[in-house]
Design a protein around this motif. Sequence first.
Motif, PDB file in Angstrom:
ATOM      1  N   PHE A   1       5.239   9.604  -0.357  1.00 18.43           N
ATOM      2  CA  PHE A   1       3.860   9.158  -0.305  1.00 18.43           C
ATOM      3  C   PHE A   1       3.774   7.710   0.199  1.00 18.43           C
ATOM      4  O   PHE A   1       2.891   7.354   0.982  1.00 18.43           O
ATOM      5  CB  PHE A   1       3.192   9.263  -1.670  1.00 18.43           C
ATOM      6  CG  PHE A   1       2.906  10.673  -2.107  1.00 18.43           C
ATOM      7  CD1 PHE A   1       3.257  11.751  -1.317  1.00 18.43           C
ATOM      8  CD2 PHE A   1       2.275  10.927  -3.320  1.00 18.43           C
ATOM      9  CE1 PHE A   1       2.995  13.055  -1.708  1.00 18.43           C
ATOM     10  CE2 PHE A   1       2.000  12.232  -3.720  1.00 18.43           C
ATOM     11  CZ  PHE A   1       2.363  13.295  -2.912  1.00 18.43           C
ATOM     12  N   ALA A   2       4.711   6.858  -0.263  1.00 13.72           N
ATOM     13  CA  ALA A   2       4.738   5.473   0.189  1.00 13.72           C
ATOM     14  C   ALA A   2       5.064   5.404   1.670  1.00 13.72           C
ATOM     15  O   ALA A   2       4.441   4.638   2.428  1.00 13.72           O
ATOM     16  CB  ALA A   2       5.758   4.674  -0.620  1.00 13.72           C
TER      17      ALA A   2
ATOM     18  N   ALA B   1       0.934   5.207   8.170  1.00 14.57           N
ATOM     19  CA  ALA B   1      -0.488   5.199   8.532  1.00 14.57           C
ATOM     20  C   ALA B   1      -0.900   3.858   9.135  1.00 14.57           C
ATOM     21  O   ALA B   1      -1.857   3.788   9.916  1.00 14.57           O
ATOM     22  CB  ALA B   1      -1.340   5.501   7.303  1.00 14.57           C
TER      23      ALA B   1
ATOM     24  N   SER C   1       4.464   7.669   3.869  1.00 12.04           N
ATOM     25  CA  SER C   1       3.292   8.166   4.579  1.00 12.04           C
ATOM     26  C   SER C   1       2.231   7.076   4.711  1.00 12.04           C
ATOM     27  O   SER C   1       1.639   6.889   5.781  1.00 12.04           O
ATOM     28  CB  SER C   1       2.708   9.374   3.843  1.00 12.04           C
ATOM     29  OG  SER C   1       1.493   9.788   4.405  1.00 12.04           O
ATOM     30  N   ALA C   2       1.990   6.356   3.622  1.00 15.53           N
ATOM     31  CA  ALA C   2       0.975   5.291   3.651  1.00 15.53           C
ATOM     32  C   ALA C   2       1.369   4.187   4.626  1.00 15.53           C
ATOM     33  O   ALA C   2       0.531   3.666   5.371  1.00 15.53           O
ATOM     34  CB  ALA C   2       0.778   4.720   2.250  1.00 15.53           C
ATOM     35  N   GLN C   3       2.653   3.835   4.640  1.00 17.89           N
ATOM     36  CA  GLN C   3       3.094   2.779   5.544  1.00 17.89           C
ATOM     37  C   GLN C   3       3.069   3.247   6.996  1.00 17.89           C
ATOM     38  O   GLN C   3       2.761   2.469   7.899  1.00 17.89           O
ATOM     39  CB  GLN C   3       4.493   2.297   5.147  1.00 17.89           C
ATOM     40  CG  GLN C   3       4.509   1.492   3.857  1.00 17.89           C
ATOM     41  CD  GLN C   3       3.731   0.187   3.987  1.00 17.89           C
ATOM     42  OE1 GLN C   3       4.035  -0.661   4.813  1.00 17.89           O
ATOM     43  NE2 GLN C   3       2.690   0.030   3.159  1.00 17.89           N
TER      44      GLN C   3
ATOM     45  N   GLN D   1      -0.157   4.418  -1.613  1.00 16.51           N
ATOM     46  CA  GLN D   1      -0.909   5.654  -1.843  1.00 16.51           C
ATOM     47  C   GLN D   1      -2.057   5.721  -0.843  1.00 16.51           C
ATOM     48  O   GLN D   1      -2.573   4.702  -0.393  1.00 16.51           O
ATOM     49  CB  GLN D   1      -1.472   5.696  -3.276  1.00 16.51           C
ATOM     50  CG  GLN D   1      -0.420   5.695  -4.377  1.00 16.51           C
ATOM     51  CD  GLN D   1       0.340   7.005  -4.447  1.00 16.51           C
ATOM     52  OE1 GLN D   1      -0.160   8.048  -4.018  1.00 16.51           O
ATOM     53  NE2 GLN D   1       1.555   6.953  -4.992  1.00 16.51           N
ATOM     54  N   THR D   2      -2.477   6.951  -0.559  1.00 16.50           N
ATOM     55  CA  THR D   2      -3.542   7.135   0.432  1.00 16.50           C
ATOM     56  C   THR D   2      -4.815   6.393   0.049  1.00 16.50           C
ATOM     57  O   THR D   2      -5.459   5.772   0.909  1.00 16.50           O
ATOM     58  CB  THR D   2      -3.845   8.634   0.593  1.00 16.50           C
ATOM     59  OG1 THR D   2      -2.672   9.302   1.069  1.00 16.50           O
ATOM     60  CG2 THR D   2      -4.974   8.859   1.578  1.00 16.50           C
ATOM     61  N   ASP D   3      -5.182   6.427  -1.246  1.00 16.19           N
ATOM     62  CA  ASP D   3      -6.439   5.788  -1.628  1.00 16.19           C
ATOM     63  C   ASP D   3      -6.378   4.268  -1.505  1.00 16.19           C
ATOM     64  O   ASP D   3      -7.407   3.597  -1.441  1.00 16.19           O
ATOM     65  CB  ASP D   3      -6.866   6.206  -3.037  1.00 16.19           C
ATOM     66  CG  ASP D   3      -5.861   5.807  -4.111  1.00 16.19           C
ATOM     67  OD1 ASP D   3      -4.774   5.307  -3.763  1.00 16.19           O
ATOM     68  OD2 ASP D   3      -6.163   6.016  -5.307  1.00 16.19           O
ATOM     69  N   GLN D   4      -5.158   3.706  -1.436  1.00 20.59           N
ATOM     70  CA  GLN D   4      -5.037   2.263  -1.262  1.00 20.59           C
ATOM     71  C   GLN D   4      -5.309   1.826   0.176  1.00 20.59           C
ATOM     72  O   GLN D   4      -5.584   0.648   0.429  1.00 20.59           O
ATOM     73  CB  GLN D   4      -3.641   1.796  -1.686  1.00 20.59           C
ATOM     74  CG  GLN D   4      -3.379   1.940  -3.179  1.00 20.59           C
ATOM     75  CD  GLN D   4      -1.974   1.495  -3.547  1.00 20.59           C
ATOM     76  OE1 GLN D   4      -1.015   1.787  -2.835  1.00 20.59           O
ATOM     77  NE2 GLN D   4      -1.851   0.787  -4.658  1.00 20.59           N
ATOM     78  N   LEU D   5      -5.240   2.768   1.113  1.00 17.16           N
ATOM     79  CA  LEU D   5      -5.463   2.428   2.511  1.00 17.16           C
ATOM     80  C   LEU D   5      -6.884   1.938   2.777  1.00 17.16           C
ATOM     81  O   LEU D   5      -7.145   1.304   3.802  1.00 17.16           O
ATOM     82  CB  LEU D   5      -5.151   3.626   3.410  1.00 17.16           C
ATOM     83  CG  LEU D   5      -3.674   4.043   3.465  1.00 17.16           C
ATOM     84  CD1 LEU D   5      -3.512   5.339   4.260  1.00 17.16           C
ATOM     85  CD2 LEU D   5      -2.806   2.939   4.069  1.00 17.16           C
TER      86      LEU D   5
ATOM     87  N   LEU E   1       0.858  -1.186   0.000  1.00 16.48           N
ATOM     88  CA  LEU E   1       0.000   0.000   0.000  1.00 16.48           C
ATOM     89  C   LEU E   1       0.897   1.241   0.000  1.00 16.48           C
ATOM     90  O   LEU E   1       1.575   1.517   0.986  1.00 16.48           O
ATOM     91  CB  LEU E   1      -0.921   0.005   1.219  1.00 16.48           C
ATOM     92  CG  LEU E   1      -1.780  -1.253   1.427  1.00 16.48           C
ATOM     93  CD1 LEU E   1      -2.734  -1.045   2.597  1.00 16.48           C
ATOM     94  CD2 LEU E   1      -2.536  -1.627   0.161  1.00 16.48           C
TER      95      LEU E   1
END
Length: 450
Positions: free
Chosen positions: A137-138, A144, A140-142, A99-103, A97
Amino acid sequence: MSDRYIDFANSALGHRLVGALGLPSPVRLERWEAGRLRPVEGALLIGGGPLSQNVSAFANKLTEQIYSYGPEPLVAQAWIPGHGPKLKAVVFDASDLVQTDQLKQLREFFQPLMKNLDHSAHLVIFGRAPETLSDPFAASAQRALEGFSRSLAKELRSGGTLQLLYVGAGAEGQLEGALRFFLSPKSAYVSGQVVRLNTCDTQVQDWTRPLAGRTALVTGAARGIGASIAETLARDGAQVVLLDVPPAKTDLDALAARLGGHSITLDICAEDAAAQLIEQLPNGIDIVVHNAGITRDKTLANMTPEFWDAVLAVNLNAPQVLTKALLDSGTLHDNGRVILLASISGIAGNRGQTNYAASKAGLIGLAQAWAPLLGARGISINAVAPGFIETQMTARIPFALREAGRRMSSLGQGGLPQDVAEAVAWLAQPGSGAVSGQALRVCGQSVLGA
């Protein structure tokens, strides 16, 4: 020590009354018992990204009931919400995951499971350590994943736990060892934790006796948590060397005889303690567990120099001096394991424990600082930070404070010495060299600290 509130809350009358009043409703946790053959006794669900393929390759060693859930099933048995069995264990790989939308995949995967978890279910999420990713971005997603996992862990009921494992490049071979701990009752009182797995050259050869052929030194071993650690290491195949102060000799010798080990009586703060210890370990050791510790509680305004000095000497200085001596002399073998008993007080602080909290935070700092230096010899060093554990010491705490300590966690109860011992035994395994410089909390996800 018996927790009478749990006994009451799980009685027929107590269950109804607790529910009606909206009081905490802790359940009796499932813990590892002798004779158990598999880490998971029930259904295991696997889903998510590429690391789930690695898990499916050895899943049949964990349990006979394996299911997959998602658009691309990994195994023949697909789990259907509301129709499949209650889930005892869940593994979801979120490492891809970026990107944010993948969360949203987190919600889509876990939401249908929440009402279909068995008693004392254990959940694990895989990710990639954010600091290892070049794409902001990656990363950030991780990152999260930490907020999600810690929050979801607090929503679990009936003794459920959840951990986040950041899996480093090349560490895929250590997933089985980590899941054998985190998906089993051995991690009953560990929840909401973030653990980083890295590469490790050594592996467990026999999962029934993962410490076979290794010698372990445990300080403060005569009673309480230390005795439980010694028993658990011996159960897992280690030859144990038990150390405590001379006044504890009777209890120490009796335990050593029962476990087939041998005992050392020694004041670890003595000037010649290191020399005495090395002399009594002619064949060396593979594992050292610094469990010995004391408390001398006072607010700082009332703290005497004697109270301060005694706690820092036993809890921090002695482990520093003894470990360095064991390393410099070669008494601690290459590919060895060092485990330091810290405390959540060293992470979150505690009123009246400036000396104790300083000493325990110092141990965590010691693990962090020494880890990269010892890695060249294949030696790992970690801290285990217990929360409220049911011991003779906590039995002496005033009733109101004792009850607060028990209930202020996601699991709503105190832990047992066995819970700490199981974490130590896992970190002592050959393959757990994949974990180093970290602090593993055994606190039922206490509200104190992170």
